[in-house]
Scaffold this active site. Structure first.
Site, PDB file in Angstrom:
ATOM      1  N   GLU A  80       0.801  -1.229   0.000  1.00  0.00           N
ATOM      2  CA  GLU A  80       0.000   0.000   0.000  1.00  0.00           C
ATOM      3  C   GLU A  80       0.834   1.280   0.000  1.00  0.00           C
ATOM      4  OE1 GLU A  80      -3.293  -0.105   2.744  1.00  0.00           O
ATOM      5  OE2 GLU A  80      -4.179  -1.808   1.689  1.00  0.00           O
ATOM      6  N   GLU A 129      -5.344  -8.705  -0.147  1.00  0.00           N
ATOM      7  CA  GLU A 129      -6.160  -8.363   1.022  1.00  0.00           C
ATOM      8  C   GLU A 129      -7.589  -8.120   0.568  1.00  0.00           C
ATOM      9  OE1 GLU A 129      -4.879  -5.347   3.856  1.00  0.00           O
ATOM     10  OE2 GLU A 129      -2.773  -5.835   3.451  1.00  0.00           O
TER      11      GLU A 129
HETATM   12  C1  BG6 Z   1      -4.765  -2.376   4.840  1.00  0.00           C
HETATM   13  C2  BG6 Z   1      -3.411  -2.718   5.402  1.00  0.00           C
HETATM   14  O1  BG6 Z   1      -4.836  -1.001   4.654  1.00  0.00           O
HETATM   15  O2  BG6 Z   1      -5.893  -2.696   5.566  1.00  0.00           O
HETATM   16  C3  BG6 Z   1      -3.412  -3.676   6.580  1.00  0.00           C
HETATM   17  O3  BG6 Z   1      -2.549  -3.193   4.410  1.00  0.00           O
HETATM   18  C4  BG6 Z   1      -4.591  -3.360   7.459  1.00  0.00           C
HETATM   19  O4  BG6 Z   1      -2.179  -3.556   7.251  1.00  0.00           O
HETATM   20  C5  BG6 Z   1      -5.857  -3.599   6.661  1.00  0.00           C
HETATM   21  O5  BG6 Z   1      -4.616  -4.022   8.679  1.00  0.00           O
HETATM   22  C6  BG6 Z   1      -7.114  -3.367   7.470  1.00  0.00           C
HETATM   23  O6  BG6 Z   1      -7.087  -2.080   7.978  1.00  0.00           O
HETATM   24  P1  BG6 Z   1      -7.241  -1.749   9.524  1.00  0.00           P
HETATM   25  O7  BG6 Z   1      -6.954  -0.290   9.624  1.00  0.00           O
HETATM   26  O8  BG6 Z   1      -8.614  -2.108   9.883  1.00  0.00           O
HETATM   27  O9  BG6 Z   1      -6.235  -2.581  10.258  1.00  0.00           O
END
Ligand code: BG6
Length: 471
Positions: free
Chosen positions: A169, A370
């Site tokens: 990211e 993700e």
């Molecule tokens: C992404 C990141 O932005 O979203 C992760 O790559 C992150 O590291 C995931 O954990 C979920 O976001 P958050 O802020 O709920 O942890």
């Protein structure tokens, strides 16, 4: 309808600082996630939210965790290497052997079960030792340190790791760096942010070059967070604004590594705003000489934009919310989409649209690194977690995969967030994403015992049927 290929990489994802814990064990140095001005965050408890000191303690539980992933039938596991386990301060002469041993063990454990390691080189955890010297803004320092770190990884693990992601990211680190990567970036920090953006691009290009030399069979790509941007209405000004937002939020983070150049609209944006970015001809030549093999991307939601208006009614939040750029576009709520309990819009059709847009612009293989639902789970007294809401979220996205493949997109894997519960970037352990529940809460570490959630059994079925049985 085309079928999902047999060798499709079903798995899930984590990042080192959010899952490992063991923050100062076996020679590990502090990263920006451990450190905080005036002291270590590990000694604090920020606003009732846990730190990353213990996280899910995956460092000490990795064998048990990998066995659970194997039980679910994972074909792949996307994880990141903690830079400060390999180079505790970021600029030592020699790598820390204990760090190398840990990742050797983890990789070997995965391979024991035929799980393909998908390695992220850098996921939000810059060594504090480098940050103290300017971090990503200190071009000379960071290029040397990042490339050396990459070379060590390629030499040590390249015989077993085929898929590498350069930076997780990068776009969110530039746009929401203060939330995610403890760095002062954002759209209000124009020159600084875009200098960091450019330095990161050079670093990634050098990493590609190094991989080709050290481990020529390896494959490498970036891992941005891509959210296709819709226009709020069919008004031409809104469509233009959405197109610009797509460029500024998404495409500029892939262009230079896939096409070897910066888009003219970006260059105009820098010029119009007086952003003075130091870019050399040699760097532009470097971009032309390398090319990524695939695009890994994180997908949570789409974004909606309109032409700037006087009314600023959209509340900008964290990385998965929209943002505004004066005179170019402003974000809007999409009234057709539901939201998670943390305010992120849910858009499975947008997942398909995002894949199509990537295919149109780059025509490269893509992999999902993700996707997932953050929610507060409850562990019942008989050790169950009934996370039907997570199953629903994932099902609606997985349902799109055959159509995405049928659209001609070369999608070769799906690795949602997260394999196991871990600490969210800024909302603690209570915002859970995993298929595996970790028994701890914000301030009580309890026994860190692992429990299979309902989604665990469901995902196992999805994988064993190669995506056919998603009920
Ligand atoms: C992404 C990141 O932005 O979203 C992760 O790559 C992150 O590291 C995931 O954990 C979920 O976001 P958050 O802020 O709920 O942890």
């Amino acid at each position: 309808m085309k079928k999902i290929p047999k060798d499709f990489l079903w798995g899930a994802s984590t990042s080192a600082y959010q899952v490992e814990g063991a923050w100062n064990i076996d020679g590990k140095g502090p990263s920006v996630q451990d450190a905080k001005a005036g002291g270590f965050i590990a000694d604090l408890n920020v606003k009732g939210i846990t730190d990353f000191k213990v996280a899910a303690d995956h460092y000490h539980h990795y064998k048990e965790d990998v066995a659970l992933m194997a039980e679910m039938g994972f074909k792949s596991y996307r994880f990141s290497i903690n830079w400060t386990r390999i180079f505790p301060n970021g600029n030592e002469q020699e790598p820390n052997q204990e760090g190398v041993i840990f990742y050797n063990n983890l990789i070997n454990e995965l391979l024991k079960y035929n799980i393909e390691p998908l390695v992220t080189i850098h996921h939000f955890d810059l060594p504090q030792g480098l940050e103290d010297l300017g971090g990503w803004n200190n071009k000379e320092l960071i290029l040397k340190a990042y490339v050396k770190y990459c070379e060590v990884l390629f030499k040590e693990f390249g015989d077993r790791v085929k898929y590498w992601q350069t930076i997780n990211e990068q776009n969110m680190m530039i746009l929401f760096g203060h939330i995610l990567a403890k760095q002062k970036t954002g759209i209000d920090e124009g020159t600084k942010s875009y200098q960091i953006f450019h330095n990161m691009n050079v670093a990634q290009a050098l990493a590609i070059r190094a991989l080709r030399k050290i481990s020529p069979n390896g494959k490498i790509g970036p891992a941005p967070n891509i959210a296709y941007v819709y226009p709020k209405t069919s008004k031409p000004e809104d469509i233009l604004a959405a197109d610009t937002a797509n460029l500024i939020r998404n495409w500029i983070y892939i262009d230079v590594l896939a096409k070897g150049k910066y888009d003219q609209i970006l260059l105009n944006y820098w010029q119009d705003n007086g952003y003075d970015i130091e870019i050399t001809e040699a760097e532009m030549e470097l971009f032309k000489s390398v090319k990524i093999d695939f695009i890994a991307f994180n997908y949570y939601s789409t974004m909606t934009a309109q032409a700037p208006t006087k009314e600023k009614d959209y509340k900008v939040g964290d990385q998965q919310m929209g943002f505004n750029i004066e005179n170019m576009f402003q974000s809007a709520t999409n009234e057709y989409l539901e939201k998670t309990e943390y305010g992120w819009e849910i858009d499975p059709v947008g997942f398909r649209m995002t894949c199509r847009a990537l295919k149109d612009r780059y025509d490269l293989p893509i992999i999902i690194t993700e996707n997932g639902l953050g929610a507060k789970d409850t562990l019942t007294s008989d050790g169950k977690v009934h996370d039907q809401y997570r199953i629903e979220y994932l099902r609606k996205h997985i349902e799109q995969i055959p159509s995405i493949i049928n659209d001609g997109v070369d999608l070769f894997g799906y690795n949602p967030w997260s394999a196991i519960d871990l600490v969210s970037t800024h909302q603690g352990i209570s915002k859970r994403y995993g298929f595996i529940y970790v028994n701890r809460d914000e301030d009580d570490l309890k026994d860190l015992k692992r429990y299979r959630k309902d989604s665990f059994y469901w995902y196992k079925k999805v994988i064993s049927s190669n995506g056919e049985d998603i009920k």
